[in-house]
Design a protein around this motif. Sequence first.
Motif, short mmCIF file in Angstrom:
data_model
loop_
_atom_site.label_atom_id
_atom_site.label_comp_id
_atom_site.label_asym_id
_atom_site.label_seq_id
_atom_site.Cartn_x
_atom_site.Cartn_y
_atom_site.Cartn_z
N THR A 81 0.85 -1.20 0.00
CA THR A 81 0.00 0.00 0.00
C THR A 81 0.88 1.25 0.00
O THR A 81 1.97 1.24 0.57
CB THR A 81 -0.90 0.04 1.24
N PHE A 82 0.39 2.32 -0.64
CA PHE A 82 1.10 3.59 -0.66
C PHE A 82 0.46 4.53 0.37
O PHE A 82 -0.29 5.43 0.02
CB PHE A 82 1.08 4.21 -2.05
N SER A 83 0.76 4.29 1.63
CA SER A 83 0.21 5.10 2.71
C SER A 83 1.02 6.37 2.88
O SER A 83 2.06 6.57 2.24
CB SER A 83 0.21 4.30 4.01
N ASP A 84 0.55 7.25 3.77
CA ASP A 84 1.28 8.48 4.05
C ASP A 84 2.67 8.17 4.61
O ASP A 84 3.65 8.86 4.29
CB ASP A 84 0.50 9.34 5.04
N SER A 85 2.74 7.12 5.45
CA SER A 85 4.04 6.75 6.02
C SER A 85 5.01 6.29 4.94
O SER A 85 6.20 6.63 4.97
CB SER A 85 3.85 5.64 7.06
N ILE A 86 4.50 5.54 3.98
CA ILE A 86 5.35 5.07 2.88
C ILE A 86 5.80 6.26 2.02
O ILE A 86 6.97 6.34 1.60
CB ILE A 86 4.61 4.03 2.02
N ASN A 87 4.90 7.20 1.78
CA ASN A 87 5.28 8.38 1.01
C ASN A 87 6.37 9.17 1.72
O ASN A 87 7.29 9.70 1.09
CB ASN A 87 4.06 9.27 0.79
N THR A 88 6.28 9.24 3.05
CA THR A 88 7.32 9.94 3.83
C THR A 88 8.66 9.22 3.70
O THR A 88 9.69 9.85 3.51
CB THR A 88 6.90 10.01 5.31
N MET A 89 8.62 7.87 3.82
CA MET A 89 9.85 7.09 3.66
C MET A 89 10.45 7.27 2.28
O MET A 89 11.67 7.39 2.12
CB MET A 89 9.55 5.61 3.90
N THR A 90 9.57 7.28 1.28
CA THR A 90 10.05 7.43 -0.10
C THR A 90 10.80 8.74 -0.29
O THR A 90 11.90 8.77 -0.89
CB THR A 90 8.86 7.36 -1.07
N LYS A 91 10.22 9.82 0.20
CA LYS A 91 10.86 11.13 0.07
C LYS A 91 12.17 11.21 0.86
O LYS A 91 13.10 11.93 0.47
CB LYS A 91 9.90 12.22 0.52
N LYS A 92 12.22 10.48 1.97
CA LYS A 92 13.38 10.56 2.85
C LYS A 92 14.54 9.69 2.38
O LYS A 92 15.70 10.08 2.48
CB LYS A 92 12.96 10.14 4.26
N TYR A 93 14.22 8.50 1.87
CA TYR A 93 15.27 7.52 1.58
C TYR A 93 15.58 7.32 0.11
O TYR A 93 16.68 6.89 -0.25
CB TYR A 93 14.88 6.15 2.16
N LEU A 94 14.64 7.61 -0.78
CA LEU A 94 14.82 7.32 -2.20
C LEU A 94 15.09 8.60 -2.99
O LEU A 94 14.63 9.67 -2.63
CB LEU A 94 13.58 6.62 -2.78
N ILE A 95 15.83 8.45 -4.07
CA ILE A 95 16.19 9.57 -4.93
C ILE A 95 15.53 9.38 -6.29
O ILE A 95 15.84 8.44 -7.02
CB ILE A 95 17.71 9.68 -5.10
N LYS A 96 14.58 10.26 -6.62
CA LYS A 96 13.86 10.22 -7.90
C LYS A 96 13.46 8.78 -8.26
O LYS A 96 13.85 8.25 -9.31
CB LYS A 96 14.71 10.81 -9.02
N PRO A 97 12.68 8.14 -7.40
CA PRO A 97 12.35 6.72 -7.65
C PRO A 97 11.40 6.53 -8.82
O PRO A 97 10.55 7.38 -9.11
CB PRO A 97 11.69 6.29 -6.34
N VAL A 98 11.54 5.39 -9.47
CA VAL A 98 10.59 4.97 -10.49
C VAL A 98 9.46 4.23 -9.79
O VAL A 98 9.70 3.34 -8.98
CB VAL A 98 11.26 4.04 -11.51
N GLN A 99 8.23 4.63 -10.07
CA GLN A 99 7.08 3.94 -9.50
C GLN A 99 6.69 2.80 -10.43
O GLN A 99 6.50 3.00 -11.63
CB GLN A 99 5.91 4.90 -9.33
N LEU A 100 6.58 1.61 -9.85
CA LEU A 100 6.30 0.41 -10.62
C LEU A 100 5.10 -0.32 -10.03
O LEU A 100 5.07 -0.59 -8.83
CB LEU A 100 7.53 -0.51 -10.61
N VAL A 101 4.11 -0.60 -10.87
CA VAL A 101 2.93 -1.36 -10.45
C VAL A 101 2.73 -2.49 -11.44
O VAL A 101 2.73 -2.27 -12.66
CB VAL A 101 1.67 -0.47 -10.39
N ILE A 102 2.57 -3.70 -10.92
CA ILE A 102 2.27 -4.85 -11.76
C ILE A 102 0.81 -5.21 -11.56
O ILE A 102 0.40 -5.62 -10.48
CB ILE A 102 3.16 -6.06 -11.41
N GLY A 103 0.00 -5.05 -12.60
CA GLY A 103 -1.44 -5.29 -12.48
C GLY A 103 -2.10 -4.13 -11.78
O GLY A 103 -1.46 -3.12 -11.44
N GLN A 104 -3.39 -4.26 -11.53
CA GLN A 104 -4.15 -3.24 -10.83
C GLN A 104 -4.34 -3.64 -9.39
O GLN A 104 -4.56 -4.81 -9.08
CB GLN A 104 -5.54 -3.05 -11.48
#
Length: 540
Positions: free
Chosen positions: A341-364
């Motif tokens: 899931t892409f929760s608010d906590s995950i979004n915070t982690m993404t901004k803090k730890y990842l650099i220009k990440p590629v978002q990848l989704v397999i299926g819906q």
Amino acid sequence: MTRPISIDELVKNDTPRFIKKRDRVSKPEAKLVVKPKKIESVVQSDQLTPEPTIITQNKKPIKTQFNFDWDQSDDTSRGYTPLLELDDFDDTLPPPSVHWSAKSLQEMSESDWRDLKDEFNIITKGTKIHPIRSWGESVLDKSIVNILETSKFADPTPVQRASIPIATHQQDIIGIAETGSGKTLAYVLPLLHYILSIEENYLKYEHIQEFNLNKPLGVILAPTRELANQITTELTRFCSALNLTSVSIIGGHSYEETISAIKDGVHIIVATPGRLVDSLERKIINLSKCYYVIFDEADRMIDMGFEKPLNTIYENLPEINEADRQTFKLDKRITMMFTATFSDSINTMTKKYLIKPVQLVIGQIGEKVDNINQEFEFIQTKYMDTKFEKLVQVINKHARRNKVYSIIVFANYIKTVEELSDSLAEKGYKNITIHGSKSQQARERSIDEFRNGRVRILVATDVAARGIDIANVSLVVNYQMTKRVDEYIHRIGRTGRAGTKGNSYTFIEDGDEPLFPDLRRFLKKNLPAFLVNRNQTIKD
């Protein structure tokens, strides 16, 4: 005053009657009035003009002509040059389209790449990628490809097709993929490729120096011991063939075991966040050469309260310097994060730890359980004493239909798990349990018994909802419903893995009503009765 001519008199004449301009005429008569001179001029000027006829009641046609008052110089078709001559027209059908799998890489068009992504439900945002079509066409180290092609891994799964080219181009990833989709290899293979690309002299000489023995080159973080063990098992298969070392650092294993495991050096660590922090504080592990970090089930880590340990781990990670840039052939640290899931906590982690990440989704999101037959039974509070008997009925029915079966029964509390286990044993059903109060050795033993089919029924808390990859689980029973839909998804995701068909049976109670709106949105169609008409269900 002249009397108007009637219709009957008019139609008796074969010749049209011409009336002076001042005479009054009826509308029907006026329609038949023509001027001979004009007719002659039209016929003389254009012999191709058709001669329209008017059929009268006595079926004798009255011929007349239309007068088009234009000059031939106004003809807009003069000087027209057709775009296509008839002799040049090719009525042959175009050649049939060739599927992307039958083309060489050089023949692949952007349309072919789009078709490939559509076929495997690959969605990316943040970069333009070409998924790999086969192991041989990837940029993975040849030694890795040889292992893949000589093992059971015939073709890449969709998540592997997409994530490998992204990661091998040193881009960060945040991705979501269905359970049992091959996600582990999707991040393990790029990590192995990275390590094999490090300067050879460093790996052969410097990395085995005493001051580097406890410095892993990559770390994989998992929320549970079971998932960490599963990753380690998959990783060891490749490390053994590639002459690399991987070590699992999880609770239930002594620190002495960890020290012994890394005494000859370590390339990759698989760890739970809390245990890794303990090892860092005890100076058993040093992350000063770790430029590759992977989070598996990051949302689960947040749910389990690992946000603070994760921050501590990141504080121990190095910033790349010029010397290491040359040795490790990196411009930045690489981070891969997989989540449900892409929760608010995950979004915070993404901004803090990842650099220009590629978002990848397999299926819906929500399609991941389409291959699972989901059944529900609503039990009113006054009938709760029949719940266990209904569970027995469900198990009996499933056992009769399937000669070979494996069933996981989920409950929310350790006490309920133990009570269910005892009650099932009294009914003659051999079973084993797994929950947080059991030792690591006992949990591993239970999983091994269940995986090998020596015991057909596993009774568990949510500790078994993630990270246990057991093939051919034929039924999941939710004896107690979860408090969140995403946990429900993970539970039933233990069955129907890797494209196989699965079954789930969930008991619903009055106390589960706060979950109904989210459950209704998740199911979307084929809603059970208690969701379609809540009040009627209670009355029944």
